[in-house]
Write a protein that holds these residues in place. Sequence first.
Motif, PDB file in Angstrom:
ATOM      1  N   ALA A  54     -10.745   6.591   1.613  1.00 16.79           N
ATOM      2  CA  ALA A  54     -10.567   5.160   1.886  1.00 16.79           C
ATOM      3  C   ALA A  54     -10.171   4.867   3.324  1.00 16.79           C
ATOM      4  O   ALA A  54      -9.843   3.733   3.671  1.00 16.79           O
ATOM      5  N   GLY A  55     -10.213   5.882   4.166  1.00 10.99           N
ATOM      6  CA  GLY A  55      -9.964   5.667   5.597  1.00 10.99           C
ATOM      7  C   GLY A  55      -8.599   5.057   5.867  1.00 10.99           C
ATOM      8  O   GLY A  55      -7.589   5.515   5.332  1.00 10.99           O
ATOM      9  N   LYS A  56      -8.574   3.999   6.690  1.00  8.80           N
ATOM     10  CA  LYS A  56      -7.307   3.364   7.042  1.00  8.80           C
ATOM     11  C   LYS A  56      -6.614   2.722   5.832  1.00  8.80           C
ATOM     12  O   LYS A  56      -5.441   2.393   5.883  1.00  8.80           O
ATOM     13  N   ARG A  57      -7.400   2.540   4.756  1.00 13.37           N
ATOM     14  CA  ARG A  57      -6.819   1.912   3.563  1.00 13.37           C
ATOM     15  C   ARG A  57      -6.185   2.924   2.609  1.00 13.37           C
ATOM     16  O   ARG A  57      -5.620   2.565   1.583  1.00 13.37           O
ATOM     17  N   GLN A  58      -6.325   4.225   2.940  1.00 12.93           N
ATOM     18  CA  GLN A  58      -5.897   5.261   1.998  1.00 12.93           C
ATOM     19  C   GLN A  58      -4.412   5.120   1.639  1.00 12.93           C
ATOM     20  O   GLN A  58      -3.553   5.034   2.515  1.00 12.93           O
ATOM     21  N   ILE A  59      -4.142   5.106   0.344  1.00 10.74           N
ATOM     22  CA  ILE A  59      -2.758   5.035  -0.145  1.00 10.74           C
ATOM     23  C   ILE A  59      -2.072   6.364   0.164  1.00 10.74           C
ATOM     24  O   ILE A  59      -2.599   7.424  -0.198  1.00 10.74           O
ATOM     25  N   PRO A  60      -0.913   6.321   0.845  1.00  9.55           N
ATOM     26  CA  PRO A  60      -0.301   7.563   1.324  1.00  9.55           C
ATOM     27  C   PRO A  60       0.497   8.309   0.255  1.00  9.55           C
ATOM     28  O   PRO A  60       1.694   8.539   0.389  1.00  9.55           O
ATOM     29  N   LYS A  61      -0.171   8.643  -0.859  1.00  7.40           N
ATOM     30  CA  LYS A  61       0.477   9.499  -1.862  1.00  7.40           C
ATOM     31  C   LYS A  61      -0.619  10.141  -2.698  1.00  7.40           C
ATOM     32  O   LYS A  61      -1.776   9.734  -2.622  1.00  7.40           O
ATOM     33  N   ASP A  62      -0.256  11.131  -3.492  1.00  5.23           N
ATOM     34  CA  ASP A  62      -1.244  11.756  -4.369  1.00  5.23           C
ATOM     35  C   ASP A  62      -1.668  10.760  -5.437  1.00  5.23           C
ATOM     36  O   ASP A  62      -0.826  10.147  -6.084  1.00  5.23           O
ATOM     37  N   LEU A  63      -2.969  10.621  -5.600  1.00  9.23           N
ATOM     38  CA  LEU A  63      -3.481   9.681  -6.592  1.00  9.23           C
ATOM     39  C   LEU A  63      -4.229  10.429  -7.677  1.00  9.23           C
ATOM     40  O   LEU A  63      -5.054  11.290  -7.398  1.00  9.23           O
ATOM     41  N   ARG A  64      -3.920  10.088  -8.913  1.00 12.82           N
ATOM     42  CA  ARG A  64      -4.661  10.684 -10.011  1.00 12.82           C
ATOM     43  C   ARG A  64      -5.365   9.619 -10.846  1.00 12.82           C
ATOM     44  O   ARG A  64      -6.511   9.776 -11.237  1.00 12.82           O
ATOM     45  N   THR A  65      -4.680   8.497 -11.105  1.00  9.71           N
ATOM     46  CA  THR A  65      -5.226   7.494 -12.017  1.00  9.71           C
ATOM     47  C   THR A  65      -5.154   6.101 -11.409  1.00  9.71           C
ATOM     48  O   THR A  65      -4.109   5.694 -10.903  1.00  9.71           O
ATOM     49  N   GLY A  66      -6.273   5.365 -11.496  1.00  8.21           N
ATOM     50  CA  GLY A  66      -6.298   3.978 -11.030  1.00  8.21           C
ATOM     51  C   GLY A  66      -6.919   3.074 -12.090  1.00  8.21           C
ATOM     52  O   GLY A  66      -7.690   3.533 -12.932  1.00  8.21           O
ATOM     53  N   VAL A  67      -6.554   1.794 -12.031  1.00 10.67           N
ATOM     54  CA  VAL A  67      -7.126   0.826 -12.967  1.00 10.67           C
ATOM     55  C   VAL A  67      -7.673  -0.358 -12.175  1.00 10.67           C
ATOM     56  O   VAL A  67      -7.060  -0.803 -11.198  1.00 10.67           O
ATOM     57  N   ALA A  68      -8.857  -0.837 -12.582  1.00  7.47           N
ATOM     58  CA  ALA A  68      -9.427  -2.057 -11.987  1.00  7.47           C
ATOM     59  C   ALA A  68      -9.644  -3.063 -13.106  1.00  7.47           C
ATOM     60  O   ALA A  68      -9.890  -2.693 -14.255  1.00  7.47           O
ATOM     61  N   GLN A  69      -9.529  -4.333 -12.732  1.00  7.43           N
ATOM     62  CA  GLN A  69      -9.619  -5.382 -13.756  1.00  7.43           C
ATOM     63  C   GLN A  69     -10.259  -6.625 -13.163  1.00  7.43           C
ATOM     64  O   GLN A  69     -10.075  -6.930 -11.987  1.00  7.43           O
ATOM     65  N   ARG A 127       0.826  -1.214   0.000  1.00  3.64           N
ATOM     66  CA  ARG A 127       0.000   0.000   0.000  1.00  3.64           C
ATOM     67  C   ARG A 127       0.860   1.264   0.000  1.00  3.64           C
ATOM     68  O   ARG A 127       0.473   2.283  -0.568  1.00  3.64           O
ATOM     69  N   ASP A 128       2.035   1.201   0.613  1.00  2.00           N
ATOM     70  CA  ASP A 128       2.911   2.381   0.621  1.00  2.00           C
ATOM     71  C   ASP A 128       4.035   2.268  -0.421  1.00  2.00           C
ATOM     72  O   ASP A 128       5.019   2.993  -0.357  1.00  2.00           O
ATOM     73  N   GLY A 129       3.869   1.333  -1.371  1.00  2.00           N
ATOM     74  CA  GLY A 129       4.878   1.177  -2.417  1.00  2.00           C
ATOM     75  C   GLY A 129       4.633   2.126  -3.587  1.00  2.00           C
ATOM     76  O   GLY A 129       3.716   2.945  -3.553  1.00  2.00           O
ATOM     77  N   ASP A 130       5.452   1.985  -4.624  1.00  6.23           N
ATOM     78  CA  ASP A 130       5.336   2.877  -5.785  1.00  6.23           C
ATOM     79  C   ASP A 130       4.108   2.558  -6.637  1.00  6.23           C
ATOM     80  O   ASP A 130       3.573   3.430  -7.303  1.00  6.23           O
ATOM     81  N   LEU A 131       3.704   1.298  -6.646  1.00  2.99           N
ATOM     82  CA  LEU A 131       2.554   0.891  -7.450  1.00  2.99           C
ATOM     83  C   LEU A 131       1.676  -0.057  -6.623  1.00  2.99           C
ATOM     84  O   LEU A 131       1.704  -1.275  -6.810  1.00  2.99           O
ATOM     85  N   PRO A 132       0.906   0.508  -5.692  1.00  2.00           N
ATOM     86  CA  PRO A 132       0.093  -0.350  -4.817  1.00  2.00           C
ATOM     87  C   PRO A 132      -0.935  -1.142  -5.629  1.00  2.00           C
ATOM     88  O   PRO A 132      -1.562  -0.603  -6.537  1.00  2.00           O
ATOM     89  N   THR A 133      -1.070  -2.451  -5.302  1.00  2.00           N
ATOM     90  CA  THR A 133      -2.097  -3.275  -5.931  1.00  2.00           C
ATOM     91  C   THR A 133      -3.005  -3.852  -4.850  1.00  2.00           C
ATOM     92  O   THR A 133      -2.536  -4.259  -3.792  1.00  2.00           O
ATOM     93  N   CYS A 134      -4.287  -3.869  -5.153  1.00  2.00           N
ATOM     94  CA  CYS A 134      -5.307  -4.346  -4.213  1.00  2.00           C
ATOM     95  C   CYS A 134      -5.174  -3.703  -2.831  1.00  2.00           C
ATOM     96  O   CYS A 134      -5.097  -4.411  -1.815  1.00  2.00           O
TER      97      CYS A 134
END
Lengths: 386, 166
Positions: A355-370, A317-324
Amino acid sequence: MPRRVAMIGAGMTKFMRRANDTPKEMAFEASKMALDAAGLELKDIESVALGTAPDAFDGVHMKGEYLSDGAGSFLKPYTRSFVGGGTGVFTGAHGWWHIASGMFDTCLVVGEEKMSSAHPHPQGAFLTIFDNLIERNLGPNLVWIFALEMNRYMTKHNIKKEDIARVSVKNKGNALDHPCAQLGMKITVDDVLNSETLAWPVQRLDISPTSDGAAAFVLASEEVAKRVTDDPIWIEGVGWNVDTTIWTNRDLYYPKYVEYAARMPYKMAGIHNPPKDIDFAEPYDPFDYKELHHMEGLQLCRKGEAPILTREGVTARDGDLPTCPSGGALGVGNPIAATGVMKLCELYWQLRGEAGKRQIPKDLRTGVAQAWGDLMQVGTVVVMRR
Amino acid sequence: MSKEYPGNPLNSKDFKKALKTKYVPTAEYAWSAGHAINRFLTGLKEGRILGIKCRSCERILVPPRAFCEECFISVDEWVELKDTGTVNTFAISYLDTMANRIKKPLLPAVIEIDGAGGNGFLHMLGEVDPKKIKIGMKVKAVWKPAKDRKGDITDIKYFKPARGGV
């Protein structure tokens, strides 16, 4: 030119091993929550798009019609879409074209699944996925297709089982922060490797649970969205693709259909370099290796590279490309069509910073779901942006 | 995101007590095999594995079909293949078809049939130590006795390691 489409509210039920609530009641609860979040009433909704998996899971024929009242479609233009396990994310496309086409200004999108009604488990319903003429008489089990695909993927890239297990550890850990999660757990790689072998290489903790649950969101045209919210999240691209059911004539190590499905929304959204242009992802993770397989199909890394990124913490979650970041199907639970809708809701909540406690700790602009499904052949992809 | 989420989970004990209705479906089906699979299954009854060649892309299609899904043309050039092949992938299954636990594992595998350019079908492995199965292993069909064959995928009992295989 398609019109811009915004997501303006989302809702979901808890994901549960066994719900007392009926499928229709769960659809109602999730739909009502999404409407409340959007600040709309049912009368403001012009069309309804529903996704739900095979009727055989519930033992209710014409499940789309059965669910319609719960999905808020009383006397409204209503359709059910179904593309196997890919259904949930496909509803993002299904709803999108209602608005993008100019035909409607609002669309309520709902995914629901209740898998606990089939006893003792839905295995009997799953079995009919195998070819009726030359496969079923071999006595197959649903887990086989995953075991066969996972083995091919592992062998082709020389991937160690522990590098796959890390996905399960990460997602079940992320799910501890999700208030709807069925299976949030703090586990170790050894726990996964020591869990019961079901069909090698698949072990108990490699698999998502069967679940009951529903999720929903509201889509709107730009005009409506700007009237009701200061912070719309845009659906920037949608895509889907299907490969042949003759799965034994394909090399299962790579999901080409996911790549093709991803190239559609990437083109729409002007994404040229997915790992750089995408901030976080919710790939479909019914099994731990599937998240890795799908990251590669989604062009988030090179073929065979996903396990390495996971080991290096890039997808944390705190990585460069958080997944799930939600916890995924492995942690939140896997009520099939509702899971994909939950993933779209997660993009929405993350992009809005809700996203509360799940919030990714960086600025987010674009996400993808699959999402992914049927006989290892369907890919569905949605790109969202704030 | 609101704090309260709907949904009322039941534990096993509560589920036993909860009011329920029950239904067991009785649905039986009989499927005609169609043009291509009819011939394929007839071949199995005769102890032969048949493929079909697309004259456009020149792929050997196994399992055979009446049309090439890529070129989208009818195909009708039947070819007899060997009953040997290569393990494309496999699993060691401790679950039977209804997900009951079993002690002696089932060994499903995708077998690439020799001469079919990598194409093949799902079948089982036998006469092999599960620990010794490898992707890429050479295998050969073990047929049921001719009198027991009935034109079904199970006319091949399983594939076993070919002599000097691996």
